[in-house]
Design an enzyme around this catalytic site. Sequence first.
Site, mmCIF file in Angstrom:
data_model
loop_
_atom_site.group_PDB
_atom_site.id
_atom_site.type_symbol
_atom_site.label_atom_id
_atom_site.label_comp_id
_atom_site.label_asym_id
_atom_site.label_seq_id
_atom_site.Cartn_x
_atom_site.Cartn_y
_atom_site.Cartn_z
ATOM 1 N N LEU A 90 87.838 -34.279 21.850
ATOM 2 C CA LEU A 90 87.486 -33.350 21.552
ATOM 3 C C LEU A 90 85.475 -33.419 21.479
ATOM 4 C CD1 LEU A 90 88.716 -30.864 19.119
ATOM 5 C CD2 LEU A 90 86.165 -31.665 18.799
ATOM 6 N N ASP A 141 81.463 -28.212 18.712
ATOM 7 C CA ASP A 141 79.878 -26.902 18.756
ATOM 8 C C ASP A 141 78.618 -27.848 19.843
ATOM 9 O OD1 ASP A 141 80.946 -27.115 16.773
ATOM 10 O OD2 ASP A 141 79.101 -27.200 15.397
HETATM 11 C C1 FRU Z 1 80.920 -26.044 14.059
HETATM 12 C C2 FRU Z 1 80.817 -26.579 12.693
HETATM 13 C C3 FRU Z 1 79.958 -27.240 12.164
HETATM 14 C C4 FRU Z 1 79.835 -28.993 11.620
HETATM 15 C C5 FRU Z 1 80.479 -29.352 12.863
HETATM 16 C C6 FRU Z 1 81.001 -30.493 12.984
HETATM 17 O O1 FRU Z 1 82.476 -25.660 13.920
HETATM 18 O O2 FRU Z 1 82.217 -27.419 11.815
HETATM 19 O O3 FRU Z 1 79.659 -26.999 10.999
HETATM 20 O O4 FRU Z 1 77.991 -29.612 11.888
HETATM 21 O O5 FRU Z 1 81.593 -27.961 13.345
HETATM 22 O O6 FRU Z 1 82.275 -31.081 13.922
#
Ligand code: FRU
Length: 495
Positions: free
Chosen positions: A45, A48
Amino acid sequence: MMEWTREERYQTLESFPEEAYEALLEKTAASPYRQTFHIQPQTGLLNDPNGFAYFNGQYHLFYQWFPLGPVHGLKYWFHTVSEDLVTFKDVGIAIRPDTPFDSHGAYSGSGIVVDDTLKLIYTGNHRTSTWERVSYQMMASLDKDGTITKSNEPIIDSIPEGFTSHFRDPKVWYEEGIYYMVIGAQRTDETGTIAVYQSQDMNNWSYVSELKTEYKDFGYMWECPDYFKLDQTDVLLFCPQGIDKYNDAFWNIYQSGYVLGKLDQSTFEMQHGPFKELDNGFDFYAPQTTLDKDGNRILIGWMGLPDTGYPTDKEGWAHCLTLPRVLTVENNQLRQRPLPALQKLRGTVETAEGYATKKNVKLHPYEGFQYELIVDVLENDSTEFYIELRVSKKESTMITYNRAERRVTLDRFDSGLQPEGVDGYRRSVVLDEDLSQLHIFVDTSSIEIFLNDGEKVMTSRIFTSKEARGIRTSTESGQVYFKFTKYDLNGNPQS
Ligand code: FRU
């Protein structure tokens, strides 16, 4: 959505048997939904975009990655590089969750060039033995020779009074001799906000205050803040969670949007206009921006959302990033246009002009699976017109424009396999100006629609069959004169 045990989610790639990983690679590669000009994970997966920066003659773009399956497990930072933001090369893992401070994930963060290094500032996610969340802000340095060194200690090891441990996603910038950091945060009364820090040297950080917006009670957590000046305007991006839908707005599980205004950097109070969504499609979240080498502000987002199941989950992988967009502020409005350099992907061009009427017309020889399509609306006397893409006998991804309401609707009811946990099959947006152009990028399993030269964007995954290649137009009543320009795209961004 897939059920994974906690042990399965928090397995490291390093402890995973090599043959089993090879099998995952093969399974992912065999997916019919693999993209051709978007950044996607080789297995597992992606979420971000992280650490986006121009450094040492190249663009560096990292992303959140759980290698072992399509779930939000133990996150790594995966590293890609590009000369032109069009073609990206996989480099490999940049940050591993291998210290007590990031033992449960190297979470999101940003990149900033300091002297001869690219500093990567991120959140170390730790869970205690009773599974309580602890958040540290961490730093790693990428040298010019490509070596990445993690700092042994966090640069911020505690959370100021008034916030919970939902405290993450540092974005750093430099202005007049000071480094600033904004962090997505939750107040102890369970409302979302942003915390501001500053530093002289990138190592010693002090808490300044909240970044005070007019939104005092707007969702329970704000993730992934970003702040920058664009022309004369201050732009604040953030992703609030827990906002109720309202008319056409806020239909996705979490929101990603912005406010425009003026930030007073002595008080960190921002005067601003209303919060608007960056994207009006189904799949967009957690974007990040940087300046390109010519000083343009470029945005890339995650083409996905948390807590949503996707058809590729069965194939062991999930998600991709969006195409890069160039941001500008014009007449007090944010505009997002596709990166001009994407034109490098263009292959054969076909153009056509003609009327669409009540009768459903299939455009011949117009069809395709991966392409760029520019539709100019030259005359429009219809009440409502329809542009259908990825059409097969059973499938169609439909864009509707209702002229009286100036409302564009993307309907994916017939777009093939559906993601799970999504509210409804349609997303709509009302334009300020009559619709005059749609600029559309279709990849194997996605569609990005730029409306009216970047006034609005609608981004969505679609999971249609191989047969779904047709393009069709029609109206409810009346007629439209269209000009179509279609380019085959010769993508393969990752090598
Ligand atoms: C956003 C998030 C962020 C976090 C990351 C973890 O999609 O939840 O806040 O740092 O993904 O993968």
